[in-house]
Enzyme design. Structure first.
Site, PDB file in Angstrom:
ATOM      1  N   ASP A  65     -17.948   3.472  -7.090  1.00 20.51           N
ATOM      2  CA  ASP A  65     -17.625   4.602  -8.052  1.00 20.51           C
ATOM      3  C   ASP A  65     -17.321   3.881  -9.287  1.00 20.51           C
ATOM      4  O   ASP A  65     -17.699   2.712  -9.416  1.00 20.51           O
ATOM      5  CB  ASP A  65     -16.408   5.432  -7.634  1.00 20.51           C
ATOM      6  CG  ASP A  65     -16.767   6.872  -8.015  1.00 20.51           C
ATOM      7  OD1 ASP A  65     -16.509   7.294  -9.343  1.00 20.51           O
ATOM      8  OD2 ASP A  65     -17.220   7.943  -7.362  1.00 20.51           O
ATOM      9  N   HIS A  73     -13.633   9.493 -13.015  1.00 17.71           N
ATOM     10  CA  HIS A  73     -14.450   9.926 -11.706  1.00 17.71           C
ATOM     11  C   HIS A  73     -14.053   9.132 -10.590  1.00 17.71           C
ATOM     12  O   HIS A  73     -13.428   9.834  -9.659  1.00 17.71           O
ATOM     13  CB  HIS A  73     -15.942   9.775 -11.896  1.00 17.71           C
ATOM     14  CG  HIS A  73     -16.831  10.272 -10.788  1.00 17.71           C
ATOM     15  ND1 HIS A  73     -17.143   9.829  -9.571  1.00 17.71           N
ATOM     16  CD2 HIS A  73     -17.469  11.751 -10.946  1.00 17.71           C
ATOM     17  CE1 HIS A  73     -18.189  10.500  -9.004  1.00 17.71           C
ATOM     18  NE2 HIS A  73     -18.054  11.594  -9.492  1.00 17.71           N
ATOM     19  N   SER A 117     -18.882  15.454  -5.314  1.00 21.99           N
ATOM     20  CA  SER A 117     -18.170  14.046  -5.281  1.00 21.99           C
ATOM     21  C   SER A 117     -16.935  14.243  -4.943  1.00 21.99           C
ATOM     22  O   SER A 117     -16.361  13.254  -4.327  1.00 21.99           O
ATOM     23  CB  SER A 117     -17.982  13.665  -6.874  1.00 21.99           C
ATOM     24  OG  SER A 117     -19.447  13.440  -7.428  1.00 21.99           O
TER      25      SER A 117
END
Ligand SMILES: [Ca+2]
Length: 494
Positions: free
Chosen positions: A165, A218, A424
């Site tokens: 990620d 994220h 996600s």
């Protein structure tokens, strides 16, 4: 309200993607073409080229270098071909016989005619899948009522989850163990420069924050969902991740949102999963990686490509006993065409694609499949997501100064936590649950883990009808086999 959130988050990621993609080749996204290639040119047979790369080669200026993945019958064949064509090697994926190399379009065409070249693939831009819990999965119940093969509570202990990620801050309060160590046992940053001659290499970032690039935040959120420890926020909220005993290996793909960065991360896992911190570090301190968590992919779906490096890498990982988990994407759909993330469609048992479930913020199992969750194509089971997990209104670790976290609805504790939505966020729930299942049965195969998750799923009723035809039970084009049930899956895998 939930409809407002996601577009904001997606726009943030989209800007990041475009800013990073511009120097390479514009923002062309993958289509669903059949493989092109095997074309006769003179007396030489050209190796097939990925459809996306084929379109790139049509539009690229002759003087603009591009980066490709040259697949050979073996590594040496790929190396020889790259040398003969005058391309510059960036890195190699040894076990799958792939050389990543940069050169002009004419050199890319030339490499196709070299002996032993089987496929040439482009460096496609990718984006993180964005959009937003834990009771609904019965993960908490499994942790409080069940124990693993090691005799301790079922919280993922003894398993590392590799999170590919944007990165992580290992010192974040959500990732601190009671003894002051971090849940993050290894913190890598992939440094790739696809348009230069530098290498694509993992750099050990130690305890540094690797999640500072644009698009950052994220990874911080995803890592927290996998393995956040027990915390109490200042407003009294008690929370933890799906597997609060699991260890994390964070592999930051850095500022380069291209497939090679992610493939290089999967390749690193393939070469290091048994001892991610090095041979000298005991498993009790740094457990083997048994699952990778992948919340990224091209926008809008596309065709499954069995020749891609991503698919070859995940199939080798399965052979080594490592499960790959994919976000199915945030492109919604109505079943008329597949919007699913291509590598997640791999029929190889042990590769799991995840749809987003919304528990209505109540912990109910009778919730809905999220509007944004990518649908497969009705009637084509190969395109269906495998399983649903909570992905909407998910609170996890954040940093409010990071773009993705600032799009969340409800910053808490000075921005250390925030609530966002997306497949996600559904994906790391399953990655954590896979760690729990491996703790329950360390000798389980990836195929057995996937079968346990799917055959025991809770058949929530929202959306498309469940259909037969899959060996692990009935499934649907929008929510797969249903909502994951950790207690039932743990019983099935033992
Ligand atoms: Ca699957």
């Amino acid at each position: 309200m939930r409809n407002l959130k996601r577009p904001v988050a997606v726009a943030a990621a989209g800007l990041t993607l475009l800013a990073l993609a511009a120097p390479a080749s514009g923002s062309v996204l993958p289509g669903g073409d059949a493989l092109s290639g095997g074309v006769l040119s003179g007396d030489r047979v050209l190796a097939p080229v990925q459809p996306w790369l084929s379109r790139q080669l049509d539009v690229l200026d002759a003087a603009t270098p591009t980066t490709v993945l040259v697949h050979g019958t073996d590594l040496e064949a790929a190396r020889s071909a790259v040398r003969a064509a005058g391309l510059t090697t960036n890195t190699t994926f040894d076990r799958i016989g792939v050389v990543v190399a940069t050169g002009l379009p004419a050199q890319v065409q030339l490499v196709r005619s070299q002996p032993g070249v089987t496929y040439v693939e482009g460096n496609q831009p990718i984006a993180f899948s964005l959009a937003t819990s834990n009771k609904a999965t019965r993960g908490d119940e499994a942790r409080s009522t069940l124990t693993g093969a090691d005799g301790t509570s079922l919280d993922g202990k003894g398993v590392s989850v590799a999170v590919i990620d944007s990165g992580v801050d290992p010192t974040h309060p959500f990732l601190q163990n009671a003894d002051g160590t971090s849940a993050v046992v290894k913190n890598l940053k992939m440094v790739c420069e696809p348009l230069t001659e530098s290498t694509c290499a993992p750099v050990d970032a130690g305890s540094a924050d690797t999640d500072l690039v644009s698009g950052g935040g994220h990874g911080m959120h995803v890592n927290g969902i996998v393995a956040g420890r027990d915390v109490t926020l200042s407003d009294g909220t008690k929370m933890h991740g799906a597997a609060p005993g699991a260890s994390l290996v964070s592999i930051s793909t850095g500022a380069v949102l291209f497939i090679i960065g992610a493939d290089a991360a999967l390749n690193w896992v393939l070469e290091h999963h048994d001892a991610p911190c090095g041979a000298g570090v005991p498993a009790a301190q740094c457990p083997p990686i048994k699952v990778t968590s992948n919340s990224y992919g091209p926008s809008g779906g596309g065709a499954f490509d069995p020749n891609s490096a991503t698919v070859k890498l995940q199939r080798e990982l399965v052979k080594d006993g490592v499960v790959t988990v994919w976000a199915n994407g945030n492109d919604g759909g109505d079943g008329s065409q597949s919007m699913s993330n291509p590598p997640g469609m791999d029929p190889t048992p042990g590769i799991i694609s995840v749809a987003s479930f919304f528990d209505q913020n109540t912990g109910t199992r009778d919730g809905t499949v999220s509007d944004f969750s990518s649908r497969g194509k009705k009637g084509d089971l190969s395109t269906y997501p495998d399983i649903s997990a909570p992905g909407e209104d998910i609170t996890s670790s954040c940093r409010v100064y990071l773009p993705v976290c600032s799009t969340g609805l409800d910053p808490k504790d000075g921005g250390d936590y925030n609530t966002i939505s997306g497949t996600s966020m559904a994906t790391p729930h399953i990655s954590g649950i896979v760690a729990q299942l491996f703790q329950a049965n360390p000798s389980a195969t990836p195929a057995q883990i996937e079968a346990a998750i799917e055959s025991t799923a809770y058949k929530y009723a929202d959306g498309a009808a469940y259909e037969g035809g899959d060996p692990n039970g009935t499934t649907s084009y929008d929510k797969g086999h249903g909502l994951v049930d950790v207690v039932a899956a743990a019983a099935a895998v033992k």
